[in-house]
Design a protein around this motif. Structure first.
Motif, PDB file in Angstrom:
ATOM      1  N   LEU A   1      63.687 -29.298 135.907  1.00 32.31           N
ATOM      2  CA  LEU A   1      62.995 -28.216 135.203  1.00 32.31           C
ATOM      3  C   LEU A   1      63.907 -27.097 134.714  1.00 32.31           C
ATOM      4  O   LEU A   1      63.442 -26.188 134.025  1.00 32.31           O
ATOM      5  CB  LEU A   1      61.917 -27.627 136.129  1.00 32.31           C
ATOM      6  CG  LEU A   1      60.850 -28.619 136.585  1.00 32.31           C
ATOM      7  CD1 LEU A   1      60.050 -28.046 137.746  1.00 32.31           C
ATOM      8  CD2 LEU A   1      59.926 -28.973 135.441  1.00 32.31           C
ATOM      9  N   ARG A   2      65.145 -27.131 135.078  1.00 33.84           N
ATOM     10  CA  ARG A   2      66.050 -26.034 134.708  1.00 33.84           C
ATOM     11  C   ARG A   2      66.152 -25.907 133.192  1.00 33.84           C
ATOM     12  O   ARG A   2      66.202 -26.898 132.464  1.00 33.84           O
ATOM     13  CB  ARG A   2      67.433 -26.246 135.316  1.00 33.84           C
ATOM     14  CG  ARG A   2      67.439 -26.185 136.841  1.00 33.84           C
ATOM     15  CD  ARG A   2      68.799 -26.518 137.398  1.00 33.84           C
ATOM     16  NE  ARG A   2      69.747 -25.452 137.169  1.00 33.84           N
ATOM     17  CZ  ARG A   2      69.992 -24.460 138.025  1.00 33.84           C
ATOM     18  NH1 ARG A   2      69.326 -24.400 139.175  1.00 33.84           N
ATOM     19  NH2 ARG A   2      70.874 -23.541 137.754  1.00 33.84           N
ATOM     20  N   GLU A   3      66.184 -24.676 132.720  1.00 32.67           N
ATOM     21  CA  GLU A   3      66.344 -24.387 131.299  1.00 32.67           C
ATOM     22  C   GLU A   3      67.588 -23.528 131.114  1.00 32.67           C
ATOM     23  O   GLU A   3      67.749 -22.518 131.798  1.00 32.67           O
ATOM     24  CB  GLU A   3      65.100 -23.658 130.761  1.00 32.67           C
ATOM     25  CG  GLU A   3      63.833 -24.516 130.837  1.00 32.67           C
ATOM     26  CD  GLU A   3      62.609 -23.778 130.338  1.00 32.67           C
ATOM     27  OE1 GLU A   3      62.748 -22.582 129.990  1.00 32.67           O
ATOM     28  OE2 GLU A   3      61.526 -24.390 130.307  1.00 32.67           O
ATOM     29  N   ARG A   4      68.462 -23.964 130.211  1.00 32.37           N
ATOM     30  CA  ARG A   4      69.770 -23.317 130.036  1.00 32.37           C
ATOM     31  C   ARG A   4      70.494 -23.217 131.386  1.00 32.37           C
ATOM     32  O   ARG A   4      71.136 -22.226 131.701  1.00 32.37           O
ATOM     33  CB  ARG A   4      69.617 -21.933 129.403  1.00 32.37           C
ATOM     34  CG  ARG A   4      69.028 -21.969 127.988  1.00 32.37           C
ATOM     35  CD  ARG A   4      69.011 -20.578 127.374  1.00 32.37           C
ATOM     36  NE  ARG A   4      68.485 -20.618 126.019  1.00 32.37           N
ATOM     37  CZ  ARG A   4      67.207 -20.497 125.717  1.00 32.37           C
ATOM     38  NH1 ARG A   4      66.328 -20.343 126.690  1.00 32.37           N
ATOM     39  NH2 ARG A   4      66.798 -20.525 124.480  1.00 32.37           N
ATOM     40  N   ASN A   5      70.303 -24.278 132.186  1.00 32.56           N
ATOM     41  CA  ASN A   5      70.920 -24.407 133.511  1.00 32.56           C
ATOM     42  C   ASN A   5      70.445 -23.363 134.507  1.00 32.56           C
ATOM     43  O   ASN A   5      71.108 -23.099 135.513  1.00 32.56           O
ATOM     44  CB  ASN A   5      72.451 -24.361 133.416  1.00 32.56           C
ATOM     45  CG  ASN A   5      73.102 -25.087 134.571  1.00 32.56           C
ATOM     46  OD1 ASN A   5      72.555 -26.069 135.093  1.00 32.56           O
ATOM     47  ND2 ASN A   5      74.252 -24.604 135.002  1.00 32.56           N
TER      48      ASN A   5
ATOM     49  N   GLN B   1      53.327 -18.201 147.646  1.00 36.41           N
ATOM     50  CA  GLN B   1      54.711 -18.638 147.788  1.00 36.41           C
ATOM     51  C   GLN B   1      55.543 -18.103 146.627  1.00 36.41           C
ATOM     52  O   GLN B   1      55.040 -17.825 145.538  1.00 36.41           O
ATOM     53  CB  GLN B   1      54.780 -20.170 147.801  1.00 36.41           C
ATOM     54  CG  GLN B   1      53.874 -20.843 148.802  1.00 36.41           C
ATOM     55  CD  GLN B   1      54.440 -20.846 150.211  1.00 36.41           C
ATOM     56  OE1 GLN B   1      55.489 -20.263 150.466  1.00 36.41           O
ATOM     57  NE2 GLN B   1      53.756 -21.496 151.124  1.00 36.41           N
ATOM     58  N   ASP B   2      56.830 -17.972 146.853  1.00 45.08           N
ATOM     59  CA  ASP B   2      57.746 -17.525 145.814  1.00 45.08           C
ATOM     60  C   ASP B   2      58.071 -18.701 144.901  1.00 45.08           C
ATOM     61  O   ASP B   2      58.758 -19.642 145.299  1.00 45.08           O
ATOM     62  CB  ASP B   2      59.027 -16.975 146.453  1.00 45.08           C
ATOM     63  CG  ASP B   2      60.027 -16.469 145.417  1.00 45.08           C
ATOM     64  OD1 ASP B   2      59.695 -16.460 144.207  1.00 45.08           O
ATOM     65  OD2 ASP B   2      61.146 -16.083 145.810  1.00 45.08           O
ATOM     66  N   VAL B   3      57.536 -18.683 143.683  1.00 45.38           N
ATOM     67  CA  VAL B   3      57.793 -19.753 142.726  1.00 45.38           C
ATOM     68  C   VAL B   3      58.534 -19.212 141.494  1.00 45.38           C
ATOM     69  O   VAL B   3      58.354 -19.697 140.381  1.00 45.38           O
ATOM     70  CB  VAL B   3      56.482 -20.464 142.310  1.00 45.38           C
ATOM     71  CG1 VAL B   3      55.899 -21.226 143.479  1.00 45.38           C
ATOM     72  CG2 VAL B   3      55.464 -19.470 141.763  1.00 45.38           C
ATOM     73  N   SER B   4      59.352 -18.215 141.730  1.00 47.37           N
ATOM     74  CA  SER B   4      60.090 -17.602 140.626  1.00 47.37           C
ATOM     75  C   SER B   4      61.398 -18.324 140.316  1.00 47.37           C
ATOM     76  O   SER B   4      62.036 -18.045 139.301  1.00 47.37           O
ATOM     77  CB  SER B   4      60.381 -16.128 140.937  1.00 47.37           C
ATOM     78  OG  SER B   4      61.177 -16.013 142.106  1.00 47.37           O
ATOM     79  N   GLN B   5      61.805 -19.263 141.193  1.00 44.21           N
ATOM     80  CA  GLN B   5      63.066 -19.982 140.999  1.00 44.21           C
ATOM     81  C   GLN B   5      62.843 -21.470 141.290  1.00 44.21           C
ATOM     82  O   GLN B   5      63.179 -21.971 142.359  1.00 44.21           O
ATOM     83  CB  GLN B   5      64.145 -19.426 141.940  1.00 44.21           C
ATOM     84  CG  GLN B   5      64.457 -17.961 141.763  1.00 44.21           C
ATOM     85  CD  GLN B   5      65.379 -17.714 140.581  1.00 44.21           C
ATOM     86  OE1 GLN B   5      66.361 -18.428 140.385  1.00 44.21           O
ATOM     87  NE2 GLN B   5      65.068 -16.709 139.778  1.00 44.21           N
ATOM     88  N   VAL B   6      62.259 -22.191 140.340  1.00 46.38           N
ATOM     89  CA  VAL B   6      61.927 -23.596 140.544  1.00 46.38           C
ATOM     90  C   VAL B   6      62.932 -24.479 139.805  1.00 46.38           C
ATOM     91  O   VAL B   6      63.119 -24.345 138.601  1.00 46.38           O
ATOM     92  CB  VAL B   6      60.496 -23.907 140.052  1.00 46.38           C
ATOM     93  CG1 VAL B   6      60.162 -25.363 140.315  1.00 46.38           C
ATOM     94  CG2 VAL B   6      59.486 -22.989 140.723  1.00 46.38           C
ATOM     95  N   ASP B   7      63.561 -25.392 140.557  1.00 42.46           N
ATOM     96  CA  ASP B   7      64.562 -26.289 139.981  1.00 42.46           C
ATOM     97  C   ASP B   7      63.993 -27.652 139.590  1.00 42.46           C
ATOM     98  O   ASP B   7      64.304 -28.183 138.526  1.00 42.46           O
ATOM     99  CB  ASP B   7      65.704 -26.525 140.980  1.00 42.46           C
ATOM    100  CG  ASP B   7      66.556 -25.301 141.184  1.00 42.46           C
ATOM    101  OD1 ASP B   7      66.572 -24.780 142.313  1.00 42.46           O
ATOM    102  OD2 ASP B   7      67.206 -24.873 140.218  1.00 42.46           O
ATOM    103  N   GLU B   8      63.184 -28.219 140.501  1.00 43.24           N
ATOM    104  CA  GLU B   8      62.682 -29.555 140.257  1.00 43.24           C
ATOM    105  C   GLU B   8      61.409 -29.809 141.051  1.00 43.24           C
ATOM    106  O   GLU B   8      61.111 -29.107 142.021  1.00 43.24           O
ATOM    107  CB  GLU B   8      63.736 -30.616 140.614  1.00 43.24           C
ATOM    108  CG  GLU B   8      64.131 -30.624 142.062  1.00 43.24           C
ATOM    109  CD  GLU B   8      65.218 -31.645 142.382  1.00 43.24           C
ATOM    110  OE1 GLU B   8      65.848 -32.158 141.437  1.00 43.24           O
ATOM    111  OE2 GLU B   8      65.433 -31.924 143.577  1.00 43.24           O
ATOM    112  N   VAL B   9      60.662 -30.807 140.619  1.00 38.53           N
ATOM    113  CA  VAL B   9      59.443 -31.244 141.299  1.00 38.53           C
ATOM    114  C   VAL B   9      59.568 -32.742 141.537  1.00 38.53           C
ATOM    115  O   VAL B   9      60.092 -33.468 140.681  1.00 38.53           O
ATOM    116  CB  VAL B   9      58.187 -30.954 140.450  1.00 38.53           C
ATOM    117  CG1 VAL B   9      56.951 -31.551 141.096  1.00 38.53           C
ATOM    118  CG2 VAL B   9      58.008 -29.468 140.249  1.00 38.53           C
TER     119      VAL B   9
END
Length: 268
Positions: A57-61, A110-118
């Motif tokens: 899910l990362r955008e612009r890394n 929950q803190d979902v402000s920094q999501v990398d992958e699902v």
């Protein structure tokens, strides 16, 4: 002709749901797994035990911010034949029992402000047919009332606590129970954490999170934070009658809140 073709493509894309992230699933955690993307956008996933179909899910890394959403859901084309799990960034997860067609993970504080992958996982070798995976925008706010405060160290199912029925007299269908907890890391061999919530004095688990329970009526939870149950009409009736009993595996609970719904005014 080229201009006409460009216009046609542009119009064809107008029906894309911006909250649908099915197309983001583009890899697996285990090299022995595979998947196919079907012509209708669905995915056929050939799973290995607790491998993972993964959406990067990362955008612009950089991680993405899902703070504006309240849940993520997986819709299956047919009822699951094995237990499944949905988790992201190795922090927040929900367990799905056999026979479900939708697996939903509420973010619930929950803190979902920094999501990398699902990742979507299965308990054993199987084929999962996934219709779509989508996010639900957050339109609700919750008014919180503490109904139990203390410290209960579950250990290996050694301890639990009860909440008296009198605390549920104002509860309504659709309200939530919120458990504030931290993982007990005193035993380095423990690699998972669980809750079990029942109507006090009975063997019956709450109905509101039934799809997330394993064969023993337990809900697996992620790292320290918040665990919530959305109450059904039956839950409210029984809790008003006998109250709640809660225990589990290697969690430390410090507070239980009753949450009642409000709205931000955004959306419907």
């Amino acid at each position: 002709m080229a201009i006409v073709a460009m216009l046609f493509v542009g119009c064809a894309n107008t029906d894309i749901d911006p909250n649908d992230i099915t197309y983001k699933f583009d890899g697996t955690w285990n090299i022995h797994e595979s998947f196919e993307r079907n012509s209708d956008g669905s995915i056929t996933y050939h799973a290995t035990p607790w491998g993972g179909l993964v959406a990067s899910l990362r955008e612009r890394n950089l991680p993405v911010d899902w703070s504006g959403y309240e849940s993520i859901s997986v819709e299956f084309a047919e009822p699951t034949k094995l237990s499944t799990q949905l988790q992201f960034s190795n922090k927040i997860r929900t367990f799905g029992r056999v026979g479900i067609t939708t697996l939903r993970l509420y973010f619930d504080g929950q803190d979902v402000s920094q999501v990398d992958e699902v990742a979507i996982q299965a308990a054993d070798t199987c084929t999962l047919k996934i219709k779509r995976v989508y996010l639900t925008p957050g339109t609700s706010v919750w008014d919180s009332t503490p109904i139990w405060v203390g410290e209960c160290v579950f250990g290996n199912w050694e301890n639990g606590f009860s909440v008296d029925a009198s605390h549920f007299m104002d509860a309504q269908e659709g309200d939530q129970l919120e458990f504030v907890y931290t993982n007990d890391t005193s035993n380095p061999q423990v690699i998972y954490w669980q809750f079990k919530t029942i109507y006090n004095g009975t063997e019956s688990t709450l109905e509101g999170n039934a799809d997330q329970l394993n064969d023993w009526g337990c809900a697996s939870v992620g790292n320290s934070g918040i665990f919530r149950i959305h109450l059904t009409a039956k839950d409210v009736k029984e809790l008003r009658k006998v109250g709640l009993f809660c225990n589990g595996y290697y969690n430390i609970v410090t507070q239980v809140n009753l949450l009642k719904r409000g709205y931000t005014g955004k959306g419907s």
